[in-house]
Design a protein around this motif. Structure first.
Motif, PDB file in Angstrom:
ATOM      1  N   UNK A 141      52.791  52.335 -10.892  1.00 17.14           N
ATOM      2  CA  UNK A 141      51.956  51.140 -11.054  1.00 17.14           C
ATOM      3  C   UNK A 141      52.325  50.084 -10.028  1.00 17.14           C
ATOM      4  N   UNK A 142      53.619  49.816  -9.881  1.00 21.90           N
ATOM      5  CA  UNK A 142      54.052  48.833  -8.886  1.00 21.90           C
ATOM      6  C   UNK A 142      53.784  49.329  -7.463  1.00 21.90           C
ATOM      7  N   UNK A 143      53.883  50.628  -7.272  1.00 19.18           N
ATOM      8  CA  UNK A 143      53.577  51.204  -5.955  1.00 19.18           C
ATOM      9  C   UNK A 143      52.115  50.955  -5.578  1.00 19.18           C
ATOM     10  N   UNK A 163      59.467  46.719  -4.024  1.00 22.43           N
ATOM     11  CA  UNK A 163      60.872  46.551  -4.432  1.00 22.43           C
ATOM     12  C   UNK A 163      61.015  46.636  -5.955  1.00 22.43           C
ATOM     13  N   UNK A 164      60.063  46.055  -6.672  1.00 23.85           N
ATOM     14  CA  UNK A 164      60.083  46.120  -8.132  1.00 23.85           C
ATOM     15  C   UNK A 164      59.971  47.574  -8.602  1.00 23.85           C
ATOM     16  N   UNK A 165      59.115  48.328  -7.935  1.00 24.79           N
ATOM     17  CA  UNK A 165      58.954  49.736  -8.286  1.00 24.79           C
ATOM     18  C   UNK A 165      60.211  50.546  -8.086  1.00 24.79           C
ATOM     19  N   UNK A 166      61.004  50.203  -7.064  1.00 29.16           N
ATOM     20  CA  UNK A 166      62.247  50.936  -6.808  1.00 29.16           C
ATOM     21  C   UNK A 166      63.234  50.825  -7.964  1.00 29.16           C
ATOM     22  N   UNK A 167      63.159  49.729  -8.721  1.00 31.92           N
ATOM     23  CA  UNK A 167      64.082  49.548  -9.849  1.00 31.92           C
ATOM     24  C   UNK A 167      63.898  50.633 -10.907  1.00 31.92           C
ATOM     25  N   UNK A 175      59.289  59.689  -6.597  1.00 34.27           N
ATOM     26  CA  UNK A 175      58.789  58.319  -6.646  1.00 34.27           C
ATOM     27  C   UNK A 175      59.565  57.388  -5.733  1.00 34.27           C
ATOM     28  N   UNK A 176      60.870  57.582  -5.676  1.00 33.96           N
ATOM     29  CA  UNK A 176      61.683  56.762  -4.789  1.00 33.96           C
ATOM     30  C   UNK A 176      61.250  56.957  -3.335  1.00 33.96           C
ATOM     31  N   UNK A 177      60.999  58.217  -2.964  1.00 30.97           N
ATOM     32  CA  UNK A 177      60.534  58.493  -1.606  1.00 30.97           C
ATOM     33  C   UNK A 177      59.214  57.825  -1.302  1.00 30.97           C
ATOM     34  N   UNK A 178      58.324  57.836  -2.281  1.00 29.55           N
ATOM     35  CA  UNK A 178      57.008  57.212  -2.097  1.00 29.55           C
ATOM     36  C   UNK A 178      57.149  55.696  -1.869  1.00 29.55           C
ATOM     37  N   UNK A 179      58.006  55.057  -2.654  1.00 33.07           N
ATOM     38  CA  UNK A 179      58.206  53.612  -2.532  1.00 33.07           C
ATOM     39  C   UNK A 179      58.905  53.252  -1.222  1.00 33.07           C
ATOM     40  N   UNK A 180      59.918  54.049  -0.843  1.00 35.72           N
ATOM     41  CA  UNK A 180      60.594  53.823   0.433  1.00 35.72           C
ATOM     42  C   UNK A 180      59.602  53.946   1.590  1.00 35.72           C
ATOM     43  N   UNK A 181      58.719  54.910   1.489  1.00 35.10           N
ATOM     44  CA  UNK A 181      57.704  55.096   2.520  1.00 35.10           C
ATOM     45  C   UNK A 181      56.775  53.881   2.590  1.00 35.10           C
ATOM     46  N   UNK A 182      56.363  53.376   1.415  1.00 36.98           N
ATOM     47  CA  UNK A 182      55.498  52.197   1.394  1.00 36.98           C
ATOM     48  C   UNK A 182      56.151  51.004   2.066  1.00 36.98           C
ATOM     49  N   UNK A 183      57.451  50.802   1.808  1.00 31.14           N
ATOM     50  CA  UNK A 183      58.174  49.699   2.446  1.00 31.14           C
ATOM     51  C   UNK A 183      58.261  49.919   3.955  1.00 31.14           C
ATOM     52  N   UNK A 184      58.488  51.164   4.365  1.00 34.75           N
ATOM     53  CA  UNK A 184      58.536  51.475   5.795  1.00 34.75           C
ATOM     54  C   UNK A 184      57.236  51.145   6.494  1.00 34.75           C
ATOM     55  N   UNK A 185      56.116  51.431   5.838  1.00 35.46           N
ATOM     56  CA  UNK A 185      54.807  51.138   6.414  1.00 35.46           C
ATOM     57  C   UNK A 185      54.587  49.628   6.534  1.00 35.46           C
ATOM     58  N   UNK A 200      61.271  54.905   6.682  1.00 37.40           N
ATOM     59  CA  UNK A 200      60.483  56.133   6.773  1.00 37.40           C
ATOM     60  C   UNK A 200      61.389  57.359   6.802  1.00 37.40           C
ATOM     61  N   UNK A 201      62.487  57.264   7.551  1.00 39.15           N
ATOM     62  CA  UNK A 201      63.437  58.375   7.601  1.00 39.15           C
ATOM     63  C   UNK A 201      64.100  58.623   6.260  1.00 39.15           C
ATOM     64  N   UNK A 202      64.491  57.540   5.573  1.00 37.39           N
ATOM     65  CA  UNK A 202      65.084  57.682   4.230  1.00 37.39           C
ATOM     66  C   UNK A 202      64.091  58.317   3.266  1.00 37.39           C
ATOM     67  N   UNK A 203      62.827  57.935   3.420  1.00 35.63           N
ATOM     68  CA  UNK A 203      61.790  58.474   2.542  1.00 35.63           C
ATOM     69  C   UNK A 203      61.660  59.987   2.711  1.00 35.63           C
ATOM     70  N   UNK A 204      61.582  60.430   3.969  1.00 34.02           N
ATOM     71  CA  UNK A 204      61.423  61.867   4.232  1.00 34.02           C
ATOM     72  C   UNK A 204      62.648  62.645   3.751  1.00 34.02           C
ATOM     73  N   UNK A 205      63.828  62.086   3.961  1.00 34.19           N
ATOM     74  CA  UNK A 205      65.062  62.737   3.517  1.00 34.19           C
ATOM     75  C   UNK A 205      65.133  62.814   1.993  1.00 34.19           C
ATOM     76  N   UNK A 206      64.684  61.734   1.325  1.00 40.99           N
ATOM     77  CA  UNK A 206      64.741  61.671  -0.133  1.00 40.99           C
ATOM     78  C   UNK A 206      63.907  62.750  -0.798  1.00 40.99           C
ATOM     79  N   UNK A 207      62.728  63.043  -0.219  1.00 37.05           N
ATOM     80  CA  UNK A 207      61.815  63.999  -0.881  1.00 37.05           C
ATOM     81  C   UNK A 207      61.924  65.403  -0.308  1.00 37.05           C
ATOM     82  N   UNK A 208      62.846  65.622   0.628  1.00 32.12           N
ATOM     83  CA  UNK A 208      62.914  66.916   1.315  1.00 32.12           C
ATOM     84  C   UNK A 208      63.151  68.095   0.374  1.00 32.12           C
ATOM     85  N   UNK A 209      63.816  67.855  -0.753  1.00 36.88           N
ATOM     86  CA  UNK A 209      64.113  68.951  -1.687  1.00 36.88           C
ATOM     87  C   UNK A 209      63.121  69.031  -2.843  1.00 36.88           C
TER      88      UNK A 209
END
Length: 602
Positions: A141-143, A163-167, A175-185, A200-209
């Protein structure tokens, strides 16, 4: 078969619906299409066991339809789920439905409805626990709220929501990867390159698995755009093609349209016009097929830019008009205003707002007035869509200005432009009447002008006015009309000043129906007199006169209606009049066009 499906088969959704849907909601994106269908069949067998089962099943059906871009089914299923969750006062379900409705409306380009939906989700979110069945959607929702604000360039609010969504997504990698990506954009759009690439790099690494191909394709596309904005085109192409490959393989049709648009932009920037056109037309075709207006206007914009680079002004103008039409539908000022106020609005109880409205106003009168006003606004949108874009006028005639200040929401005046055979056709048109009647006549005039040049192939101003008169009279001949008529024919018509500009030969052809042409040349204001007859029904009709004029360096040509001269104002409340207007324009003749416009507007 996935391990998730095996676990789902071990759960009886009729007896343990919370457990069943809790697991399914969190894993739908990670499951194959076949396993998702199998899970839906399991849920369908128990959908009548309780209201919760029925609502949850409808919600999952809506989610599944969203992945396949079947938006009509999305809405049908989610509306049913919403109705049941509201009846149950189930806040988690209401929040989840509102959030997915927001996603659907964003895909359809209906940002006003998307904003309304996410506002409902934001209102419910504080009452929803992360551990309950639909708690998964709290960070989503916050995303979504962050994404809407990012699209409207409200970057500060976007970062606050993300940032609220990351909490609420710390233990959910997807979901964390999606939010990190949104912040990167957001940081990318702000030009903060180091922060952007880091997120963006943290986002891709977070969802890699996570095996979430939809999200991976989005992050790859965003990294592609990062390198595009940095003008590192080879890297941009690599990431955008990786993203497109995933989306086509997984049949993610709507996201693939975004790739087509970005690849068209990239190919244009790198000089590959043929590939740019191919991707641009693919974007238009798929957007039209899916009725995704939010992407359709972007697709027409890039095609306009491509054809402009190729020197095909007619096609560039055609796509530019469509770009403005669809953009206006998506980004009306009312929508932008509502989204800009999103953060503050969701904190205010809508029940309190409604109570105050009911107390202060008569509800039926308010509803009627709102409906009328909305009709006028929609009519204005239609009328605005027929006007030539300011950007194109400035592109073709950089040393020019347009002053259009209708006193009503809709207007009887309009201006018109077409580019044909190395000629720029321009007209200032004043239709009979003001407001709605004038606006209706203006639509007739606009359509008849287009018909005169496109269907009849006319280019000379006088010939266009003669044909325009014929077409307008033919439109208004009807034996049943009695209002303001002569022998059963409507007298409505228009005064018009129209010219054809040939910049290569430095010549202008001009003709006028009641409205003259003014030429400011060497410190003098000259007037070319119009034919004293309107376009439309007139007893003593004669062919219009075609004037041919040479353009000299420094000459200024003014096309106008009677609107400015006929305005009332000043201490005495008198008409401004043509004499004063002519003197004012002459006094401004040494000023830049933008400065002339500023004075006339003040």
């Amino acid at each position: 078969m996935s391990s998730t499906l095996e676990i789902l088969r071990s759960i009886d959704p009729a007896k343990e619906p919370e457990k069943f849907y809790h697991l399914l909601c969190r894993n739908m994106l990670l499951m194959s299409s076949e396993d998702n269908l199998a899970a839906l069949e399991l849920a369908a067998a128990a959908k009548d066991a309780s209201d919760l089962n029925a609502a949850s099943h409808a919600f999952i059906e809506g989610m599944h339809s969203l992945y396949s871009s079947d938006f009509s089914k999305v809405l049908s299923h989610l509306f049913l789920a919403e109705e049941i969750f509201l009846r149950m006062n189930h806040k988690g379900g209401q929040m989840a439905v509102a959030t997915i409705l927001c996603t659907c409306y964003r895909s359809l380009g209906q940002l006003d409805k998307a904003q309304d939906s996410i506002q409902k989700g934001l209102k419910c979110a504080p009452e929803v626990s992360q551990d309950e069945t639909f708690g998964y959607f709290k960070s989503v929702t916050y995303y979504q709220a962050g994404e809407i604000n990012s699209e409207l360039r409200n970057y500060e609010s976007a970062l606050e929501f993300l940032d609220e969504g990351l909490k609420y997504a710390e233990e959910n990698k997807e979901l964390k990867g999606r939010l990190l990506n949104g912040i990167g954009v957001v940081f990318m759009n702000l030009g903060k390159w180091d922060e952007s690439l880091s997120y963006l790099g943290r986002s891709l690494k977070t969802i890699s698995s996570q095996n979430n191909m939809a999200l991976e394709s989005k992050i790859l596309a965003d990294i592609g755009m990062f390198y595009f904005k940095k003008k590192e085109y080879d890297l941009s192409l690599t990431y955008l093609e990786k993203s497109l490959k995933i989306r086509l393989e997984k049949k993610m049709v709507s996201p693939a349209i975004t790739n087509y648009i970005r690849l068209a932009e990239l190919c244009l920037a790198s000089g590959n016009s043929a590939e740019a056109l191919r991707y641009g037309h693919l974007a238009v075709e798929e957007s039209e097929r899916l009725k995704v207006n939010i992407k359709l206007y972007e697709a027409h914009q890039i095609l306009s830019n491509i054809y402009e680079s190729l020197g095909d002004i007619e096609k560039a103008y055609e796509h530019y008009k469509k770009y403005n039409l669809y953009k206006d539908e998506v980004h009306s000022q009312e929508v932008i205003r509502k989204v800009e106020n999103l953060k503050g609005q969701y904190k205010v109880e809508s029940a309190q707002q409604e109570k105050e409205i009911f107390r202060l106003r008569n509800v039926e009168l308010k509803a009627a007035m709102n409906e009328i006003t909305e009709s006028f606004r929609y009519a204005k949108r239609i009328q605005t869509a027929i006007l030539p874009p300011d950007g194109l006028i400035k592109q073709l005639l950089p040393d020019s200005f347009v002053l259009f200040m209708p006193k009503d929401i809709v207007s009887g005046d309009f201006y018109w432009m077409e580019v044909l055979d190395d000629k720029i056709l321009l007209a200032a048109v004043d239709c009979t009447g003001h407001g709605v009647p004038g606006a209706m006549v203006s639509m007739v005039g606009h359509n008849c002008l287009n018909k005169a040049v496109h269907e009849f192939g006319l280019r000379g101003p006088a010939a266009i006015l003669n044909k325009l008169t014929e077409l307008v009279e033919g439109t208004f001949v009807h034996k049943d009309f009695q209002y303001d008529t002569i022998d059963g024919e409507i007298k409505d018509g228009m005064d018009i000043s129209i010219c054809s500009i040939n910049l290569k030969e430095k010549r202008i052809e001009w003709a006028g129906a009641n409205n003259p042409l003014w030429i400011c040349s060497k410190g003098e204001m000259k007037e070319i007199t119009a034919d004293k007859q309107p376009v439309g029904k007139y007893d003593h009709r004669h062919p219009f006169t075609n004037h041919k004029l040479d353009i000299e360096t420094g000459d200024i040509f003014y096309l106008f209606t009677d609107g400015y001269a006929d305005q009332f104002g000043g201490p005495a409340g008198k008409k401004f009049k043509y004499k004063q207007l002519k003197e004012l324009l002459l006094s401004l003749s040494d000023e830049k066009m933008s400065e002339q416009k500023d004075v006339l507007e003040s």
